[in-house]
Design a protein around this motif. Structure first.
Motif, PDB file in Angstrom:
ATOM      1  N   PRO A 102       0.774  -1.444   0.067  1.00 23.90           N
ATOM      2  CA  PRO A 102      -0.791  -0.014   0.271  1.00 23.90           C
ATOM      3  C   PRO A 102       0.988   1.353   0.278  1.00 23.90           C
ATOM      4  CG  PRO A 102      -1.094  -1.381   1.645  1.00 23.90           C
ATOM      5  CD  PRO A 102       0.582  -1.879   1.388  1.00 23.90           C
ATOM      6  N   ALA A 105       1.345   1.670  -3.038  1.00 17.89           N
ATOM      7  CA  ALA A 105       0.317   2.646  -4.471  1.00 17.89           C
ATOM      8  C   ALA A 105       0.098   3.659  -4.278  1.00 17.89           C
ATOM      9  CB  ALA A 105      -0.647   1.249  -4.155  1.00 17.89           C
ATOM     10  N   CYS A 112      -5.040  -0.071  -5.260  1.00 21.88           N
ATOM     11  CA  CYS A 112      -4.429  -0.889  -4.797  1.00 21.88           C
ATOM     12  C   CYS A 112      -5.689  -2.286  -4.591  1.00 21.88           C
ATOM     13  CB  CYS A 112      -3.508  -0.623  -3.015  1.00 21.88           C
ATOM     14  SG  CYS A 112      -2.485  -1.776  -2.110  1.00 21.88           S
ATOM     15  N   THR A 114      -5.565  -5.759  -2.298  1.00 26.16           N
ATOM     16  CA  THR A 114      -5.052  -6.711  -1.518  1.00 26.16           C
ATOM     17  C   THR A 114      -5.617  -7.710  -1.312  1.00 26.16           C
ATOM     18  OG1 THR A 114      -6.176  -5.836   0.376  1.00 26.16           O
ATOM     19  CG2 THR A 114      -4.073  -5.144  -0.437  1.00 26.16           C
TER      20      THR A 114
END
Ligand code: FAD
Length: 320
Positions: A102, A105, A112, A114
């Motif tokens: 993160p 990003a 982002c 995840t």
């Protein structure tokens, strides 16, 4: 327009870890859609490394990258991104990966996503799959931002990447300065817990036990079985209620006892990875929709603080 994919290799002491090949498999899939080329980046302090199939490898060396730090990896990946100009950056969703992904990003003003477990092609473009609500829902995400940083759950893209000739390796010396981090000492956790590894019966505690004192219920339950041991989910170990050598799951131990009793465990994919091959799985959870029930032979929908004392009373005096 041809796009470009960058993967960040996972390494330990300079050796590329197997999960990196899963990132390549994910990259293959995305590359087929966008005709993209893939470059792998390896932050570290590494003199010599094996080539990767189908991807050129850029090794970013700096003495400050000898051990993992979020700041160091962020800076190394940003440096690589400046050169490669990727549209997609693929990182493993490991303890370190989800730490720096993160940050990368945000610095690139990108998107982002995840914990990705799959990728789907739709007329609207690529959709990234991740689970939500403790594994109860499978959700599809897309991003309008570029570059897009995704973290991929280990195990989700198992299977060989397309056979391909080895790529080239470029070593780059970088002067990565750590301004917010100072290294004190790295301590390796004690990994051994012989009892757990050979136990016929494992009684596992999850966050649902509510408080450390309730481990006593788990211990008493385990004491009712011969050759038993207690274990925990990662949350229980993170809370310091049990040592990390009792953690079952993707980043913990894999156990295959005759009987696994999951007490107050939701059934995240990462926990399931470590116990799914147990012969019989019993779960106690007060949520009837808990994901763990999908993997259980016997489902007990009840508050464990009510169920376990009743079980202990019933079993008083009898060892199973
Ligand atoms: C890279 C990575 C690696 C990971 N590796 C692991 C790993 O190796 N092992 C692991 O376990 N996790 C791992 N995790 C964490 C994992 O994603 C989950 O966060 C974790 O497994 C959840 O633990 P839990 O089930 O104990 O807690 P929760 O998900 O919070 O679930 C608690 C459950 O208890 C139930 N409950 C609450 N109170 C009661 C009660 N009184 N009676 C009965 N039921 C009750 C709730 O309904 C809920 O289902 C990893 C995560 C990441 C990102």
């Amino acid at each position: 327009m041809q796009s470009s994919i960058m993967i960040v290799c996972e390494q330990s002491e300079g050796h590329i870890l197997a999960v990196t090949h899963e990132l390549l498999t994910c990259a293959d899939f995305l590359a087929a859609e966008s005709c993209a080329g893939t470059t792998a980046v390896l932050p570290g302090n590494i003199a010599d490394v094996e080539p990767l199939p189908g991807a050129n490898l850029l090794v970013i060396n700096s003495p400050t990258l000898r051990e993992y730090t979020g700041e160091g990896w962020e800076k190394a990946v940003l440096l690589a991104a400046e050169q490669i100009k990727p549209d997609i950056i693929i990182i493993a969703h490991t303890s370190s990966g989800y730490d720096y992904a993160p940050r990368v990003a945000a610095r690139l003003d990108g998107g982002c996503i995840t914990s990705v477990t799959g990728v789907e092609l739709s007329p609207q473009g690529v959709r990234y799959i991740r689970s939500g609500f403790h594994g109860k829902l499978e959700m599809l995400y897309s991003s309008g931002k570029s570059p897009l940083v995704i973290t991929v759950l280990p195990g989700a893209f198992k299977g060989a990447a397309k056979p391909a000739p080895p790529g080239n390796i470029t070593y780059m010396d970088a002067d990565i300065q750590l301004q917010q981090t100072s290294e004190l000492h790295f301590k390796t956790a004690d990994q051994t817990n012989a009892e757990l590894e050979v136990a016929d019966v494992v009684i596992a505690a999850g966050k649902g036990i509510g408080k450390v004192e309730n481990l006593e219920l788990i211990r008493q339950m385990a004491a009712r079985f011969k050759h038993s041991a207690i274990a925990g989910s990662r949350v229980v170990c993170d809370n310091g209620w049990l040592e990390y050598n009792a953690q079952v799951g993707m980043t913990g131990k894999t156990v295959t006892p005759l009987l696994y009793v999951a007490c107050g465990i939701s059934g995240s994919m990462q926990h399931i990875a470590g116990m799914k091959d147990s012969k019989t799985i019993v779960s106690i959870n007060r949520d009837p929709d808990a994901a763990i029930f999908k993997h259980s032979d016997i489902c007990i929908i009840e508050d464990l603080e009510k169920f376990i004392p009743v079980f202990l009373q019933q079993e008083e005096g009898s060892a199973v």
